[in-house]
Design an enzyme around this catalytic site. Structure first.
Site, PDB file in Angstrom:
ATOM      1  N   GLU A  90       0.823  -1.197   0.000  1.00 20.55           N
ATOM      2  CA  GLU A  90       0.000   0.000   0.000  1.00 20.55           C
ATOM      3  C   GLU A  90       0.865   1.258   0.000  1.00 20.55           C
ATOM      4  OE1 GLU A  90      -3.907  -1.963   2.050  1.00 20.55           O
ATOM      5  OE2 GLU A  90      -2.664  -0.722   3.310  1.00 20.55           O
ATOM      6  N   CYS A 103       3.438   8.325   1.659  1.00 22.61           N
ATOM      7  CA  CYS A 103       3.957   7.281   2.550  1.00 22.61           C
ATOM      8  C   CYS A 103       4.175   6.027   1.706  1.00 22.61           C
ATOM      9  CB  CYS A 103       2.920   7.057   3.654  1.00 22.61           C
ATOM     10  SG  CYS A 103       3.399   5.783   4.824  1.00 22.61           S
ATOM     11  N   CYS A 110       6.662  -7.646   6.576  1.00 20.73           N
ATOM     12  CA  CYS A 110       7.842  -7.253   7.346  1.00 20.73           C
ATOM     13  C   CYS A 110       8.192  -8.409   8.266  1.00 20.73           C
ATOM     14  CB  CYS A 110       7.550  -6.000   8.168  1.00 20.73           C
ATOM     15  SG  CYS A 110       9.002  -5.427   9.086  1.00 20.73           S
ATOM     16  N   CYS A 114       6.862  -6.519  14.965  1.00 22.37           N
ATOM     17  CA  CYS A 114       6.465  -5.678  16.100  1.00 22.37           C
ATOM     18  C   CYS A 114       5.021  -6.041  16.458  1.00 22.37           C
ATOM     19  CB  CYS A 114       6.589  -4.200  15.751  1.00 22.37           C
ATOM     20  SG  CYS A 114       8.279  -3.770  15.283  1.00 22.37           S
ATOM     21  N   CYS A 117       1.794  -3.920  15.200  1.00 24.35           N
ATOM     22  CA  CYS A 117       1.789  -3.480  13.800  1.00 24.35           C
ATOM     23  C   CYS A 117       1.137  -4.528  12.909  1.00 24.35           C
ATOM     24  CB  CYS A 117       3.228  -3.227  13.344  1.00 24.35           C
ATOM     25  SG  CYS A 117       3.375  -2.900  11.578  1.00 24.35           S
ATOM     26  N   CYS A 337      -1.418   4.875  10.149  1.00 20.34           N
ATOM     27  CA  CYS A 337      -0.173   4.181  10.520  1.00 20.34           C
ATOM     28  C   CYS A 337      -0.487   2.811  11.085  1.00 20.34           C
ATOM     29  CB  CYS A 337       0.554   4.886  11.654  1.00 20.34           C
ATOM     30  SG  CYS A 337       1.003   6.530  11.311  1.00 20.34           S
TER      31      CYS A 337
HETATM   32  N1  SAH Z   1       9.334  -0.333   9.656  1.00 24.58           N
HETATM   33  C1  SAH Z   1       9.511   1.025   9.884  1.00 24.58           C
HETATM   34  C2  SAH Z   1       8.594   1.925   9.074  1.00 24.58           C
HETATM   35  C3  SAH Z   1       7.151   1.537   8.916  1.00 24.58           C
HETATM   36  S1  SAH Z   1       6.025   1.739  10.216  1.00 24.58           S
HETATM   37  C4  SAH Z   1       9.398   1.361  11.349  1.00 24.58           C
HETATM   38  O1  SAH Z   1       8.980   0.494  12.099  1.00 24.58           O
HETATM   39  O2  SAH Z   1       9.796   2.448  11.716  1.00 24.58           O
HETATM   40  C5  SAH Z   1       5.745   3.490  10.401  1.00 24.58           C
HETATM   41  C6  SAH Z   1       5.397   3.867  11.859  1.00 24.58           C
HETATM   42  O3  SAH Z   1       4.077   3.414  12.236  1.00 24.58           O
HETATM   43  C7  SAH Z   1       6.362   3.243  12.843  1.00 24.58           C
HETATM   44  O4  SAH Z   1       6.746   4.142  13.831  1.00 24.58           O
HETATM   45  C8  SAH Z   1       5.495   2.154  13.420  1.00 24.58           C
HETATM   46  O5  SAH Z   1       5.982   1.736  14.658  1.00 24.58           O
HETATM   47  C9  SAH Z   1       4.145   2.801  13.492  1.00 24.58           C
HETATM   48  N2  SAH Z   1       3.043   1.840  13.693  1.00 24.58           N
HETATM   49  C10 SAH Z   1       3.022   0.536  13.369  1.00 24.58           C
HETATM   50  N3  SAH Z   1       1.841  -0.014  13.724  1.00 24.58           N
HETATM   51  C11 SAH Z   1       1.093   0.969  14.273  1.00 24.58           C
HETATM   52  C12 SAH Z   1      -0.233   1.032  14.794  1.00 24.58           C
HETATM   53  N4  SAH Z   1      -1.024  -0.044  14.794  1.00 24.58           N
HETATM   54  N5  SAH Z   1      -0.682   2.214  15.233  1.00 24.58           N
HETATM   55  C13 SAH Z   1       0.104   3.318  15.187  1.00 24.58           C
HETATM   56  N6  SAH Z   1       1.354   3.325  14.687  1.00 24.58           N
HETATM   57  C14 SAH Z   1       1.856   2.163  14.242  1.00 24.58           C
HETATM   58 FE1  SF4 Z   2       8.023  -3.902  10.515  1.00 20.61          FE
HETATM   59 FE2  SF4 Z   2       5.757  -2.875  11.460  1.00 20.61          FE
HETATM   60 FE3  SF4 Z   2       7.856  -3.218  13.068  1.00 20.61          FE
HETATM   61 FE4  SF4 Z   2       7.933  -1.299  11.189  1.00 20.61          FE
HETATM   62  S1  SF4 Z   2       6.532  -1.384  12.949  1.00 20.61           S
HETATM   63  S2  SF4 Z   2       9.553  -2.804  11.696  1.00 20.61           S
HETATM   64  S3  SF4 Z   2       6.755  -2.321   9.559  1.00 20.61           S
HETATM   65  S4  SF4 Z   2       6.702  -4.853  12.038  1.00 20.61           S
END
Ligand code: SAH
Ligand code: SF4
Length: 359
Positions: A90, A103, A110, A114, A117, A337
């Site tokens: 996306e 974005c 990934c 995390c 996420c 996000c």
């Molecule tokens: N992988 C990279 C970039 C993609 S995520 C990273 O982790 O930085 C972009 C941002 O969105 C990151 O700060 C991530 O932690 C945040 N994010 C992921 N899942 C989220 C959620 N469910 N609600 C709010 N922010 C989230």
């Molecule tokens: Fe990967 Fe999501 Fe963690 Fe970013 S926040 S490193 S996209 S798992």
């Protein structure tokens, strides 16, 4: 066929040398592809006919395919981009008063898992190629057009879509070069941001290869909690991450790191944790971006209450820190996000392992 969208200016110059052409041809073709959105060599009227014919035989300009486009009430646009074999990523455009931010995704899924996420929940399929990364800018630029003043609508790019950009290093850096190149999108380094969960060695390499603005996804003020929320912390714990931030600032064009911090109710949002965060980041010039958690179906977390976010923010501000709270945009089309899910056929069985993680 060679896809010319895979090349930054250096790569394209090398390609033209291989086919016996002068370096300035690479600049011309860059401008056609990225400034005028050309995908057909026939359009390139300032190239000799013989060169155009040569290119038609050996090369192509092939962006990825758009599967669907959704427009949110607030002007946010989300595209689902085909990455083949049933997978998709996306790309999201977020208009604001003074800027338009795209974005961009870097991977199909990934691997870093995390726990808050949605992309991480889906597991990992593969890295995007440089043409698939810059192709998102190419497609969005073409779909959005120019504003009434004739300026490009995309003024900023953030590598905050699906994937961890620094584990797809070479292709991301090639795409960043194209974003910055005056013969292509000509964005300033301050307007291009890489967001990382903290892949320390790659942060150093980025500082050398292409020092754009850096956002670091912190999300926790100590190692035990961050080990759970951002599992790569077990490999690169906070002390190493803070040092890497300092090293980055020694070479980067900016004088601060942006720390992203997702606000999870009852998990990382107490005043005591804000104080711990202040101590942790004392020696890193930084700004904080608090992101209210955006829920997705499988998430076991809840968004912090507005009062908790306010107290957390005020605690940081009282210590002299600059803090913004990110507005949730495009959540009516699941474009906020962490809601980017695309379609990922997991190759790592990450999802199963994830279910074993308990808080
Ligand atoms: N992988 C990279 C970039 C993609 S995520 C990273 O982790 O930085 C972009 C941002 O969105 C990151 O700060 C991530 O932690 C945040 N994010 C992921 N899942 C989220 C959620 N469910 N609600 C709010 N922010 C989230
Ligand atoms: Fe990967 Fe999501 Fe963690 Fe970013 S926040 S490193 S996209 S798992």
């Amino acid at each position: 066929m060679t896809n010319l969208l895979d090349f930054d200016l250096d790569g394209l110059t090398r390609y033209f040398a291989e086919i016996g052409e002068k370096p300035f041809r690479a600049k011309q073709v860059m401008r056609w592809m990225h400034q005028r959105g050309a995908d057909d060599f026939g359009q390139m009227s300032d190239l000799a006919k013989s060169l155009r014919e040569k290119l038609v035989m050996s090369a192509e300009i092939q962006p990825p395919r758009i599967l669907s486009e959704h427009r949110s009430e607030d002007g946010t646009v989300k595209w689902l981009i085909d990455t083949g074999t049933g997978n998709a990523v996306e790309t999201v455009f977020i208009p604001e008063n003074d800027r338009g931010t795209l974005c961009v995704s870097s991977q199909v899924g990934c691997a870093l898992a995390c726990t808050f996420c949605s992309t991480g929940y889906q597991g990992f399929n593969r890295n995007l190629s440089a043409s698939e990364i810059i192709g998102q800018v190419w497609l969005a630029n073409r779909a959005l057009g120019k504003d009434p003043k004739g300026e490009r609508i995309i003024s900023n790019v953030v590598m905050m879509g699906m994937g961890e950009p620094l584990t797809n290093f070479d292709n991301v850096v090639t795409a960043l070069h194209i974003m910055l190149d005056d013969h292509a999108y000509g964005l300033s380094r301050r307007r291009v941001t890489v967001s990382t969960s903290g892949v320390v060695p790659a942060m150093d390499r980025l500082g050398e290869a292409c020092p754009v603005a850096l956002a670091v996804s912190l999300h926790a003020p100590n190692d035990p909690l961050r080990d759970v929320l951002v599992p790569i912390n077990k490999k690169y714990p906070l002390r190493e991450l803070m040092s890497a931030c300092q090293r980055y600032l020694a070479v980067a064009p900016r004088d601060f790191i942006t720390f992203e911090y997702v606000m999870l109710a009852g998990v990382n949002d107490s005043v005591a944790q804000a104080q711990e965060l202040i101590a942790l980041t004392r020696d890193v010039p930084s700004k904080f971006n608090l992101i209210p958690f955006n829920p997705f179906p499988q998430a076991g977390y809840a968004r912090s209450k507005p009062d908790a976010i306010r107290r957390f923010r005020e605690t940081l501000q009282e210590a002299g820190r600059i803090v913004t709270t990110r507005k949730t945009r495009g959540d009516d089309i699941d474009a906020a996000c962490g809601q980017l899910a695309g379609k990922v056929q997991d190759k790592t069985k990450r999802t199963q392992r994830k279910e074993e993680v308990t808080l």
